[in-house]
Write an enzyme that holds these catalytic residues in place. Structure first.
Site, PDB file in Angstrom:
ATOM      1  CG  ASP A   1      -6.226  -3.315   7.638  1.00  0.00           C
ATOM      2  OD1 ASP A   1      -6.673  -2.641   6.693  1.00  0.00           O
ATOM      3  OD2 ASP A   1      -5.063  -3.752   7.691  1.00  0.00           O
TER       4      ASP A   1
ATOM      5  N   GLY B   1      -7.958   5.867   3.724  1.00  0.00           N
ATOM      6  CA  GLY B   1      -8.487   7.176   3.329  1.00  0.00           C
ATOM      7  C   GLY B   1      -9.651   7.126   2.351  1.00  0.00           C
TER       8      GLY B   1
ATOM      9  CG  ASP C   1       0.138  -0.533   4.646  1.00  0.00           C
ATOM     10  OD1 ASP C   1      -0.996  -0.039   4.755  1.00  0.00           O
ATOM     11  OD2 ASP C   1       0.409  -1.705   4.957  1.00  0.00           O
TER      12      ASP C   1
HETATM   13  C1  GAL Z   1      -2.441  -3.436   6.180  1.00  0.00           C
HETATM   14  C2  GAL Z   1      -2.315  -2.278   7.142  1.00  0.00           C
HETATM   15  C3  GAL Z   1      -1.001  -2.442   7.870  1.00  0.00           C
HETATM   16  C4  GAL Z   1      -1.009  -3.755   8.615  1.00  0.00           C
HETATM   17  C5  GAL Z   1      -1.312  -4.911   7.656  1.00  0.00           C
HETATM   18  C6  GAL Z   1      -1.486  -6.234   8.391  1.00  0.00           C
HETATM   19  O1  GAL Z   1      -3.613  -3.315   5.443  1.00  0.00           O
HETATM   20  O2  GAL Z   1      -2.402  -1.062   6.467  1.00  0.00           O
HETATM   21  O3  GAL Z   1      -0.775  -1.346   8.726  1.00  0.00           O
HETATM   22  O4  GAL Z   1      -1.953  -3.711   9.644  1.00  0.00           O
HETATM   23  O5  GAL Z   1      -2.464  -4.661   6.890  1.00  0.00           O
HETATM   24  O6  GAL Z   1      -1.784  -7.299   7.539  1.00  0.00           O
END
Ligand code: GAL
Length: 672
Positions: free
Chosen positions: A403, A462, A483
């Site tokens: 991420d 994306g 998200d």
């Molecule tokens: C976001 C991600 C989520 C989750 C979260 C955890 O950036 O898109 O799906 O993993 O971080 O902190």
């Protein structure tokens, strides 16, 4: 005398109120039916339950909401004027919310605030409601995504003809109804028809089969190095060479037996069909623990989900130590002296967790960031990618979600301490693109070099059209959007963003529209998904036709019958897992009905008629050519698992009745 006085007073009261205008406050209506992007409608409070405050000024009355928000009110001539002040609530200081307030009368726009930002002074609204039967108060996102958009309608009131209330309503049906038939007692094998593995990697495949237990399993023509456990249907071992192996799986119980082909591709490509499993984030958020993960693995088996092909158990953020560490279990040294990551005290032994998950024939997923910090402020992989890839392999990890989070700050050259504070840098092309690809390629190459298969999922929302280059980083899937939340606005906007990436989907490469938001979700604040039942049918149908990775985001120990029925429809799952690996796209639009089609390996076509409108759609559909369908077709309703029509597509039509925000999900099969 007394009687006379009483008469006069009564007359005066009645007279004054008969046709008189009275004020009715918006907060006196039932606001609970409003739909909004996050949280609950605030009655005389902000969406976070605080005092309504716009640009430093506080207000006692109003409706605190969150974009995308909609409140429908039936007026039927009972109100003559609406007035209010609008603005973004100060509670979002430090963020960049942007919204647009809009008012619709009889579905036509009557007024709009223009885009408003944090600290903009409240804007006045005053609209005449003459001739308006239905009013809608909308807060749209201010074109930078519906994030932090805490929006207030304050001092909001109606001038009415004297009524004591006005009816608010939500046109989308809210009663759940189950369409998926219960699995039969006779065995049925539901595993996908193809499975990829790299030579030399540990092989773990659990045959997914429904039917009465006990059941015995057999696999004919298994390649050398593999064996099947006849009691559990779990195939293990290792294939040393590249090759394609046609295996015949069979399952037998007291009621009968069944066989199904499985093509094992031993080569470079893995995750040939979309990943199916569970992830901790949408339900537990940062409150995840090894115990909860083990219980999720147990529940996957106990609920029977595993018999429909669900098999990954993925730990998201917060298995590591956290830099803020308010929770004492998050406080600790991030890494050992050699740079190997240490797990927080809720995850005492990752290898043990991996073994536990694998013992059930399931796979384990984990989460990290290419930056020094994950989005939740835990230790990320920056500078320690090699050690992390090695740790994952040692623990038996089968899937990594990687991420972006603080990596934007690395590109900007910010010191480590500041990284968590900056928003992610969006990169769009040129030199920036290389910088954005680099960290993903680095980890991808390292994972590829491990002695086990680790499915690699890029999570950078994306940016830089990731679908065009994700494959080069050895990734098997990549998020295409920000998200998801359990709201209609979120599901709809994510669904609309998928088509552009569709040409890049193929076996081993998937566009990921984010996890499923059905069942009890809540990111640490558990609640039943706010999506209405028809919206959930549409959500699952579209994720099926998009060939999206399917990751359940709910608490598996709290599965209700409706949610279970949504997740166990083998015909809906089979379209998602189809070995041809195409992604369905929208090929036709009729008003607010969007028609998605996907080619299937057996020559059939899956078609989802998705109604994004607030009215039921009743049509006779005839434009089959537009969908690439011709000749005589058998039409099968996938949710009901029933043939519903036989039509000659050149001169016959298909009658459709699709609920508001609902779907009809069909398979077309050429017949003589
Ligand atoms: C976001 C991600 C989520 C989750 C979260 C955890 O950036 O898109 O799906 O993993 O971080 O902190």
């Amino acid at each position: 005398m007394f009687r006379f006085k009483f008469f006069v007073i009564s007359f005066l009261i009645a007279g004054c109120c008969l046709n008189a205008q009275t004020t009715l406050w918006l907060d006196q209506l039932d606001l609970s039916v409003a739909t909004q992007g996050n949280g609950k409608p605030g009655i005389n409070t902000s969406v976070d339950g605080k005092k309504l405050t716009i640009a430093g000024k506080t207000f006692d009355r109003g409706f605190g909401t969150h974009a995308e928000s909609s409140l429908l009110i039936r007026l039927d001539g009972k109100a003559t004027k609406f007035s209010a002040w609008v603005g973004i609530d100060d509670e979002m200081k430090g963020h960049e919310p942007a919204v647009e307030f809009e008012i619709y009368g009889n579905n036509k726009k009557l007024w709009s605030s223009g885009i408003m930002h944090l600290s903009d002074k409240a804007k006045p609204v005053s609209v005449s409601l003459k001739g308006i039967k239905q009013l809608e108060l909308v807060v749209a996102d201010g074109r930078n995504g519906p994030y932090y958009d805490h929006a207030d309608w304050v001092d909001a009131r109606f001038e009415t003809t004297g009524v004591s209330t006005l009816e608010t309503f939500n046109p989308i049906a809210s009663e759940p109804y189950i369409l998926t038939p219960k699995p039969a007692a006779v065995p049925k094998i539901n595993s996908a028809g193809v499975y990829g593995v790299r030579p030399g990697s540990p092989f773990l495949f659990r045959v997914a089969a429904t039917g009465e237990r006990p059941m015995t399993f057999l696999a004919k023509n298994l390649p050398k190095g593999l064996t099947i456990d006849s009691q559990t249907g779990i195939i293990t071992g290792k294939i040393d060479t590249k090759g394609t192996y046609e295996v015949l799986l069979s399952a037998k119980n007291a009621k009968g037996s069944v066989s199904k082909k499985l093509r094992i591709e031993s080569g470079d490509k893995i995750a040939l069909t979309p990943t199916m499993g569970w992830n901790s984030w949408n339900c537990f958020g940062h409150e995840v623990s090894a115990d909860k993960v083990k219980r999720a693995a147990d529940a996957l088996v106990k609920t029977g989900l595993v018999n429909h092909g669900w098999n990954y158990i993925n730990v998201d953020d917060s298995w590591q130590y956290n830099r803020d560490g308010k929770d004492p279990s998050f406080k600790g040294q991030f890494r050992d002296e050699d740079g190997y990551i240490l797990t927080n005290s809720k995850f005492l032994d990752m290898k043990n967790l991996g073994d536990y998950i694998h013992a059930n024939g399931l796979k384990m997923g984990i989460y990290s960031s290419p930056g020094p910090w994950t989005c939740g402020g835990c230790a990320g992989s920056y500078g320690y990618e090699k050690q992390d890839a090695e740790s994952y392999a040692r623990w038996g990890v089968d899937y990594l979600k990687y991420d972006w989070c603080s990596y934007g700050g690395v590109i900007d050259g910010l010191p480590n301490n500041d990284l968590g504070k900056v928003p992610s840098l969006a990169f769009n092309g040129g030199g920036d693109l290389d910088k954005g690809v680099k960290p993903f390629k680095l980890m991808g190459d390292l994972l590829y070099g491990q002695p086990r298969d680790i499915v690699y999922n890029l999570c950078q929302y994306g940016m830089g059209d990731v679908w065009k280059w994700g494959d080069e980083t050895h990734a098997q899937s990549w998020r295409t959007t920000n998200d998801i939340t359990d709201t209609w606005a979120s599901v709809k906007s994510i669904a609309f963003a998928q088509d552009k990436a569709a040409p890049y989907a193929k076996p081993g490469n998937r566009n990921d529209p984010d996890m499923l938001v059905v069942g009890v979700v809540g990111w640490g604040n558990p609640h039943q998904s706010k999506l209405k039942p028809d919206e959930q049918y549409l959500h699952i149908s579209l994720w099926s036709i998009f060939s999206a990775p399917l990751l359940i985001g709910c608490d598996l120990e709290k599965l209700d019958d409706f949610t279970l029925s949504l997740l166990t429809n083998d015909e809906v799952i089979a379209v998602n897992q189809d070995a041809l690996g195409k992604q369905g796209v929208c090929l036709d639009t009729v008003g607010e009905l969007k028609i998605y089609a996907k080619d299937l390996e057996d020559g059939g076509k899956a078609v989802a008629f998705a109604n994004f409108g607030r009215e039921k759609v009743k049509i006779s559909y005839k434009d089959f050519k537009t969908l690439g369908i011709s000749g005589n077709q058998k039409v099968r309703d996938l949710w009901r698992q029933k043939d519903v029509a036989k039509i000659n597509t050149s001169n016959q039509t298909l009658s459709l009745e699709i609920p508001a925000h609902g779907v009809a999900y069909y398979k077309f099969i050429l017949s003589k």
